[in-house]
Scaffold this motif. Structure first.
Motif, PDB file in Angstrom:
ATOM      1  N   PHE A 136      32.622   8.841 -50.738  1.00  0.00           N
ATOM      2  CA  PHE A 136      33.224   9.894 -51.554  1.00  0.00           C
ATOM      3  C   PHE A 136      34.041  10.867 -50.706  1.00  0.00           C
ATOM      4  N   LEU A 137      33.513  11.226 -49.544  1.00  0.00           N
ATOM      5  CA  LEU A 137      34.152  12.285 -48.761  1.00  0.00           C
ATOM      6  C   LEU A 137      35.358  11.811 -47.966  1.00  0.00           C
ATOM      7  N   ASP A 138      35.398  10.529 -47.598  1.00  0.00           N
ATOM      8  CA  ASP A 138      36.579  10.005 -46.915  1.00  0.00           C
ATOM      9  C   ASP A 138      37.815  10.020 -47.823  1.00  0.00           C
ATOM     10  N   LEU A 139      37.590  10.141 -49.135  1.00  0.00           N
ATOM     11  CA  LEU A 139      38.711  10.216 -50.079  1.00  0.00           C
ATOM     12  C   LEU A 139      39.698  11.320 -49.714  1.00  0.00           C
ATOM     13  N   ASN A 146      43.818   7.022 -51.023  1.00  0.00           N
ATOM     14  CA  ASN A 146      43.409   7.492 -52.349  1.00  0.00           C
ATOM     15  C   ASN A 146      43.506   9.003 -52.497  1.00  0.00           C
ATOM     16  N   ASN A 147      43.915   9.695 -51.427  1.00  0.00           N
ATOM     17  CA  ASN A 147      44.044  11.146 -51.496  1.00  0.00           C
ATOM     18  C   ASN A 147      45.401  11.495 -52.091  1.00  0.00           C
ATOM     19  N   ARG A 178      28.628  19.800 -44.660  1.00  0.00           N
ATOM     20  CA  ARG A 178      29.519  20.907 -44.289  1.00  0.00           C
ATOM     21  C   ARG A 178      30.958  20.597 -44.696  1.00  0.00           C
ATOM     22  N   ALA A 179      31.367  19.347 -44.516  1.00  0.00           N
ATOM     23  CA  ALA A 179      32.713  18.946 -44.917  1.00  0.00           C
ATOM     24  C   ALA A 179      32.880  19.096 -46.429  1.00  0.00           C
ATOM     25  N   GLU A 180      31.879  18.653 -47.169  1.00  0.00           N
ATOM     26  CA  GLU A 180      31.976  18.758 -48.626  1.00  0.00           C
ATOM     27  C   GLU A 180      32.004  20.217 -49.069  1.00  0.00           C
ATOM     28  N   ALA A 181      31.175  21.065 -48.449  1.00  0.00           N
ATOM     29  CA  ALA A 181      31.164  22.484 -48.801  1.00  0.00           C
ATOM     30  C   ALA A 181      32.540  23.114 -48.570  1.00  0.00           C
TER      31      ALA A 181
END
Length: 235
Positions: A136-139, A146-147, A178-181
């Motif tokens: 999910f986060l590599d998006l 896909n970004n 932390r990246a997602e936040a």
């Protein structure tokens, strides 16, 4: 600024209502982008808070929605997508004084506009390709094909790179959180809900169990007589 405006729009979405009235219980209101599970604890970066949304919108330079540009929310032609867009349109108008138009597109035109970033807001969805939060986060990495948001941040890239370099799974999950936040604080996307699937399973089916990726091997499934209470039926 843009991040405050996007964050205000996210805070003005009542996800409980969307799940109850639009997808009719076919999901769970989300509090982040990546679903909990597989050792990952999703940071709580998504909420419904109209008061905070109005304050952020005012800080972004649009008090009470005044001066906010007329934008479009693009959807596919699927009925549930149009209903979802109309519900969000009403929430932004009611809580922020912001009006957006809705543009419903057939699939080919929708994908072209999304891939070429010719939209203001676009409805979308994502399912993980493998059982890990990085699916999910590599998006939102700048290198991801896909970004389609145009959003990227050096700190986000650094956290993702550091998570790939460590063999410590606990540290890795903390770096991804932390990246997602960080991503949620800037709201390049506005997560709405985590989808659920419902199944009608005969009592005769053996070996079928709910799985996060929903990838069932039929060699593990068999049929047998329905179980009686206190007894096990042979397949």
């Amino acid at each position: 600024d843009d991040a405050r405006g996007r964050r205000a729009l996210s805070l003005a979405v009542d996800r409980e209502t969307l799940v109850r009235d639009v997808v009719c219980g076919g999901g769970q209101p989300c509090f982040g982008f990546t679903p909990d599970g597989a050792g990952y604890k999703t940071p709580h970066g998504v909420e419904f808070n109209p008061e905070k949304a109005r304050a952020l919108l005012a800080q972004a330079g649009f008090p009470g929605g005044k001066g906010f540009p007329r934008l479009e929310l693009m959807t596919t032609s699927r009925e549930v997508q149009k209903t979802m867009a109309e519900a969000i349109q009403g929430m932004w108008k009611r809580h922020l004084g912001v009006h957006v138009d809705i543009r419903s597109c057939e699939w080919t035109a929708y994908k072209f506009a999304q891939n070429s970033m010719q939209y203001d807001f676009s409805s979308s969805s994502w399912s993980g390709d493998y059982l890990d939060p990085s699916s999910f986060l590599d998006l939102w990495s700048s290198a991801s094909g896909n970004n389609n948001t145009g959003w990227s941040r050096p700190e986000y890239e650094r956290l993702l790179a550091e998570s790939r370099a460590t063999g410590d799974q606990e540290k890795r999950m903390a770096l991804l959180a932390r990246a997602e936040a960080l991503m949620l604080s800037e709201s390049p996307v506005i997560p709405l809900y985590w989808a659920r699937r419902s199944y009608l399973k005969s009592p005769e089916v053996r070996g079928w169990h709910p799985l996060l990726l929903d990838n069932h091997l039929f060699e593990d499934i068999s049929l047998g007589a329905p179980r009686e209470q206190g007894k096990e039926a042979a397949p």
